[in-house]
Design a protein around this motif. Structure first.
Motif, PDB file in Angstrom:
ATOM      1  N   SER A  20      36.557 -38.118  -6.736  1.00 28.08           N
ATOM      2  CA  SER A  20      35.962 -38.788  -7.889  1.00 28.08           C
ATOM      3  C   SER A  20      35.828 -37.812  -9.050  1.00 28.08           C
ATOM      4  O   SER A  20      35.761 -36.587  -8.852  1.00 28.08           O
ATOM      5  N   ARG A  21      35.782 -38.340 -10.247  1.00 30.39           N
ATOM      6  CA  ARG A  21      35.632 -37.492 -11.428  1.00 30.39           C
ATOM      7  C   ARG A  21      34.290 -36.759 -11.403  1.00 30.39           C
ATOM      8  O   ARG A  21      34.200 -35.582 -11.778  1.00 30.39           O
ATOM      9  N   GLU A  22      33.258 -37.445 -10.946  1.00 27.12           N
ATOM     10  CA  GLU A  22      31.924 -36.838 -10.858  1.00 27.12           C
ATOM     11  C   GLU A  22      31.944 -35.630  -9.925  1.00 27.12           C
ATOM     12  O   GLU A  22      31.354 -34.585 -10.222  1.00 27.12           O
ATOM     13  N   THR A  23      32.647 -35.773  -8.808  1.00 32.01           N
ATOM     14  CA  THR A  23      32.727 -34.662  -7.856  1.00 32.01           C
ATOM     15  C   THR A  23      33.493 -33.496  -8.462  1.00 32.01           C
ATOM     16  O   THR A  23      33.070 -32.334  -8.366  1.00 32.01           O
ATOM     17  N   ARG A  24      34.644 -33.773  -9.092  1.00 32.72           N
ATOM     18  CA  ARG A  24      35.428 -32.703  -9.713  1.00 32.72           C
ATOM     19  C   ARG A  24      34.605 -31.955 -10.757  1.00 32.72           C
ATOM     20  O   ARG A  24      34.619 -30.721 -10.826  1.00 32.72           O
ATOM     21  N   ASP A  25      33.854 -32.705 -11.571  1.00 37.39           N
ATOM     22  CA  ASP A  25      33.054 -32.069 -12.616  1.00 37.39           C
ATOM     23  C   ASP A  25      31.955 -31.201 -12.027  1.00 37.39           C
ATOM     24  O   ASP A  25      31.652 -30.117 -12.543  1.00 37.39           O
ATOM     25  N   ALA A  26      31.336 -31.666 -10.923  1.00 41.18           N
ATOM     26  CA  ALA A  26      30.292 -30.872 -10.269  1.00 41.18           C
ATOM     27  C   ALA A  26      30.871 -29.591  -9.688  1.00 41.18           C
ATOM     28  O   ALA A  26      30.271 -28.512  -9.797  1.00 41.18           O
ATOM     29  N   LEU A  27      32.043 -29.681  -9.099  1.00 41.86           N
ATOM     30  CA  LEU A  27      32.703 -28.490  -8.563  1.00 41.86           C
ATOM     31  C   LEU A  27      33.030 -27.503  -9.676  1.00 41.86           C
ATOM     32  O   LEU A  27      32.843 -26.293  -9.532  1.00 41.86           O
ATOM     33  N   ARG A  28      33.516 -28.031 -10.784  1.00 44.60           N
ATOM     34  CA  ARG A  28      33.870 -27.156 -11.905  1.00 44.60           C
ATOM     35  C   ARG A  28      32.615 -26.489 -12.478  1.00 44.60           C
ATOM     36  O   ARG A  28      32.630 -25.295 -12.814  1.00 44.60           O
TER      37      ARG A  28
END
Length: 344
Positions: A20-28
């Motif tokens: 998910s985009r939310e997950t990618r952003d949190a990882l970044r």
């Protein structure tokens, strides 16, 4: 696990993010792609949330490794058809059941999971819950807040405390074993129940293997770490909850379905039992659920697993797996499809 098959043009396999985009952003935000970019050919700005998205077609055609996380779409036959070069799925979270289908195994794609890394924060949360339960922290804080004056502590704590108390661990899963490991420095007697663990195996962990009913009868704290399977639904039903001693605490960081919520309420409402619930059935609870109001219940919104800085641990774990893959080595934490029927 056998070594990942296929040849590699270099030590940096072409890798695509699927989550998910939310997950990618949190990882970044947590800097989780730092090590990953050192060992893979990866563009963190390229994210696939739908395998049928035409804008992702070119990247998927070239992908050798799929780096997945929460929100990854199912890897079914249609999705895999778009990834002819795919050789490995590296999941930077726990269970792969949500997206890895039989089609993945049928094509001989190897799979790795960061379940072992995710087990640590769950075990840490559980340890904290166990220690605080023994000190009656929730009820003590409530009493102090309401009275704002001293009250007789010695009679209040009679029969409580963390010295020589009995902790029952249900499920010798990765997390269950981590919990037992974290309990070793303390003066607890640890009981464990797992249908796949014998007495010798339990002894090596530092626990005593018992039946589930015996564990329920003798534990001051019961903590659940079993997988969500048809046979584990309502593992703690009305009958088994009634076996728990008065004043016992039930800790659930596994899955809400392991406990019959309505049956649990009949013990929580009069104060016979306490509970620390990070997961519930249903999840999320209805807004009018009594669990939100009961003073002897700690209710958290599924936070025991990796969040915040802990996401970096899982990503680094996955990056290490991709490094092994790039050098032709088997995954250290490969997923065996034969185990999925009895694991989370």
């Amino acid at each position: 696990m056998t070594a990942p098959h296929g040849t590699h043009p270099g030590p940096r396999p072409r890798t695509v993010l699927a989550m998910s985009r939310e997950t990618r952003d949190a990882l970044r935000d947590e800097g989780a792609f730092t090590l990953l970019q050192q060992v893979t050919d990866l563009d963190p700005g390229l994210l696939v949330t739908d395998f049928a998205d035409p804008s992702a077609a070119a990247a998927l055609t070239r992908a050798e490794v799929l780096f997945t996380h929460w929100g990854c779409p199912p890897l079914d036959e249609r999705a895999l058809a778009a990834m002819p070069r795919l050789r490995a799925v590296v999941h930077a979270a726990g269970s792969v059941k949500h997206h890895v289908t039989d089609a993945v195994w049928g094509r001989g794609i190897t799979v790795s999971s960061a379940a072992a890394a995710n087990a640590l924060p769950v075990a840490e949360y559980t340890l904290a819950a166990i220690l605080l339960a023994g000190k009656r922290v929730l009820d003590s804080a409530r009493r102090y807040r309401e009275r704002r004056s001293p009250y007789p502590l010695l009679p209040y704590f009679a029969g409580h405390g963390n010295h020589h108390r009995v902790v029952g661990v249900v499920g010798a899963s990765r997390t269950g074993r981590r919990v037992i490991e974290l309990l070793r420095p303390f003066d607890f007697t640890v009981l464990v129940h797992d249908p796949y663990l014998d007495e010798a195996g339990a002894a090596r962990l530092g626990a005593r293997a018992v039946s589930l009913d015996e564990l329920a009868r003798h534990s001051h704290v019961v903590t659940l770490h079993a997988p969500e399977l048809p046979e584990t639904r309502h593992l703690f039903d009305a009958r088994r909850l009634a076996l728990l001693p008065d004043g016992a605490t039930l800790v659930n960081t596994a899955r809400g379905s392991l406990v019959d919520t309505q049956a649990l309420l009949t013990h929580l409402a009069p104060g016979r039992l306490d509970a620390v619930l990070d997961v519930t059935d249903p999840e999320v609870l209805p807004a009018d659920s009594p669990l939100f109001r009961l003073p002897n219940v700690v209710l958290t919104p599924h936070i025991a697993g990796s969040l915040g800085s802990e996401l970096r641990r899982m990503a680094d774990h996955a990056a290490a797996e991709i490094t092994r893959y790039a050098h032709g080595l088997p995954f250290a934490h490969g997923v065996d499809p034969r185990d999925l029927a009895r694991t989370a």
